[in-house]
Design a protein around this motif. Structure first.
Motif, short mmCIF file in Angstrom:
data_model
loop_
_atom_site.label_atom_id
_atom_site.label_comp_id
_atom_site.label_asym_id
_atom_site.label_seq_id
_atom_site.Cartn_x
_atom_site.Cartn_y
_atom_site.Cartn_z
N ILE A 36 0.69 -1.07 -0.13
CA ILE A 36 -0.20 0.11 0.02
C ILE A 36 0.90 1.30 -0.16
N GLY A 37 0.49 2.11 -1.00
CA GLY A 37 1.44 3.35 -1.06
C GLY A 37 0.96 4.45 -0.32
N ALA A 38 1.60 5.58 -0.30
CA ALA A 38 1.64 6.69 0.63
C ALA A 38 0.35 7.26 0.49
N ASP A 39 -0.04 7.73 1.70
CA ASP A 39 -1.29 8.64 2.21
C ASP A 39 -2.41 7.77 1.65
N THR A 40 -2.52 6.77 1.76
CA THR A 40 -3.83 5.79 1.46
C THR A 40 -4.30 5.63 2.76
N GLY A 55 -1.86 1.98 -4.91
CA GLY A 55 -1.14 3.00 -4.92
C GLY A 55 -1.25 4.07 -3.85
N ASN A 56 -0.86 5.35 -4.30
CA ASN A 56 -0.93 6.47 -3.23
C ASN A 56 -2.35 7.06 -3.38
N ASN A 57 -2.52 7.88 -2.04
CA ASN A 57 -3.64 8.76 -1.85
C ASN A 57 -5.06 8.00 -2.24
N ASN A 58 -5.35 6.79 -2.06
CA ASN A 58 -6.43 6.15 -2.01
C ASN A 58 -7.28 6.52 -0.83
N GLN A 59 -8.61 6.54 -1.10
CA GLN A 59 -9.35 6.44 0.39
C GLN A 59 -10.50 5.12 0.22
N PRO A 79 -1.29 -17.68 -7.72
CA PRO A 79 -0.99 -16.15 -6.96
C PRO A 79 -1.50 -14.96 -8.03
N THR A 80 -2.48 -14.88 -8.45
CA THR A 80 -3.06 -13.88 -9.25
C THR A 80 -2.99 -12.40 -8.50
N LYS A 81 -3.33 -11.37 -9.10
CA LYS A 81 -3.24 -10.07 -8.65
C LYS A 81 -4.54 -9.34 -8.44
N LEU A 82 -4.45 -8.23 -7.77
CA LEU A 82 -5.36 -6.89 -7.87
C LEU A 82 -4.44 -5.82 -7.80
N ILE A 83 -4.53 -5.17 -8.66
CA ILE A 83 -3.64 -3.83 -8.78
C ILE A 83 -4.70 -2.71 -8.76
N ILE A 84 -4.41 -1.76 -7.89
CA ILE A 84 -5.16 -0.40 -7.86
C ILE A 84 -4.35 0.73 -7.75
N GLY A 85 -4.76 1.63 -8.72
CA GLY A 85 -3.94 3.05 -8.87
C GLY A 85 -3.98 4.07 -7.80
N ASN A 86 -3.84 5.00 -8.06
CA ASN A 86 -3.77 6.41 -7.18
C ASN A 86 -5.05 7.06 -7.33
N ARG A 87 -5.31 7.71 -6.16
CA ARG A 87 -6.22 8.63 -5.73
C ARG A 87 -7.74 8.29 -6.16
N ASN A 88 -7.89 6.89 -5.88
CA ASN A 88 -9.29 6.16 -5.90
C ASN A 88 -9.95 6.50 -4.71
N THR A 89 -11.29 6.75 -4.94
CA THR A 89 -12.38 6.70 -3.78
C THR A 89 -13.13 5.27 -3.83
N ILE A 90 -12.92 4.55 -2.82
CA ILE A 90 -13.58 3.03 -2.86
C ILE A 90 -14.57 3.00 -1.73
N ARG A 91 -15.94 2.97 -1.82
CA ARG A 91 -16.85 3.21 -0.75
C ARG A 91 -17.29 1.82 -0.21
N GLU A 92 -18.29 1.95 0.61
CA GLU A 92 -18.57 0.65 1.44
C GLU A 92 -19.11 -0.56 0.84
#
Length: 260
Positions: A36-40, A55-59, A79-92
């Motif tokens: 998990i990247g910075a400021d998430t 990535g970074n700055n996700n909420q 061992p497959t993957k999930l990759i999430i980028g930056n500045r995403n908002t992922i709700r409940e």
């Protein structure tokens, strides 16, 4: 890892890699193969597992489930993957699964996306940037979503479908074919519903560009032409930018066919 950012009830595997600025809420669980990247910010009661990179700055809001095994009976703990980028908002209550070896091996979410509550990303989905998924929008496996796409609430997208850039679906649309760029789709078995002209205007398209796409839409859906004849007519339309080329390429590469 700075302790004040991690709630004492959170369970974080010692092998997980979290930037020192990451915040983790109460009772959240983070597995060994998570990065998990910075400021998430991770809310309370979130589970992040599997080979997941964020990535970074996700909420990420409470009760989200990210990186769980794909809902595929053929899955055998690869061992497959999930990759999430930056500045995403992922709700409940959102659920994102990892990929499968029979697909591309990973599920991907790009940057600057707004994913509302109860949305689902199944295995091997690829989502671009600047999208909006309204509540309960769900993607079956192997779905591709372009940039600046808007999915209305309760939209359901069948496996292997593609949604082109700047397209939009209405409330409770059931999408079983590809939706071309810039177009709108609506209905339980989704049909063309006009141009997403407001979305195009909001994202900087000129009146001329919108007019070009509108002419292409009419050629495909309103002039009683075969799809091949419509593509030929679109190819003959003059243009100074590439919006029609993007549209033609999308239609040409469609494997499921486009909504008709």
């Amino acid at each position: 890892m700075t302790e004040p950012f991690i709630h004492p009830t959170a369970i974080i595997d010692s092998k997980a890699q979290l930037d020192s600025s990451v915040k983790v809420g109460a009772y959240s669980i983070i597995g060994a193969n998570v990065q998990i990247g910075a400021d998430t910010e991770i809310g309370p009661h979130v589970v992040i597992e599997g080979h997941t990179t964020i990535g970074n700055n996700n909420q990420i809001f409470q009760f989200a489930s990210l990186g769980a095994q794909p809902q595929d009976k053929k899955y055998r703990d690869e061992p497959t993957k999930l990759i999430i980028g930056n500045r995403n908002t992922i709700r409940e209550f959102t659920t994102f699964n990892t990929g499968t070896v029979t697909g591309i091996g990973e599920t991907r979410l790009g940057d600057d996306n707004w994913i509302m509550a109860y949305c689902h990303l199944a295995h091997d989905c690829v989502v671009g940037n600047h999208t909006i998924f309204a509540n309960n929008a769900s993607l079956a496996g192997h779905v591709e979503i372009g940039d600046y796409v808007v999915l209305g609430g309760y939209t359901l997208i069948f496996q292997f479908c593609r949604i082109g850039n700047y397209a939009m679906t209405a409330f409770a649309a059931g999408v079983h074919k590809d939706v071309p760029p810039y177009f709108m789709a609506s209905g339980y078995r989704a049909e063309p519903a006009g141009l997403n002209s407001e979305g195009m205007r909001r994202n900087g398209f000129t009146a001329e560009q919108i007019s070009n796409v509108k002419k292409a839409y009419k050629a495909i859906y309103m002039q009683d032409l075969s799809l091949n004849d419509a593509k030929t007519k679109i190819a003959e339309m003059p243009q100074e930018s590439n919006e029609l080329e993007i549209l033609r390429d999308f239609i040409e590469s469609s494997k499921r066919g486009i909504i008709r």
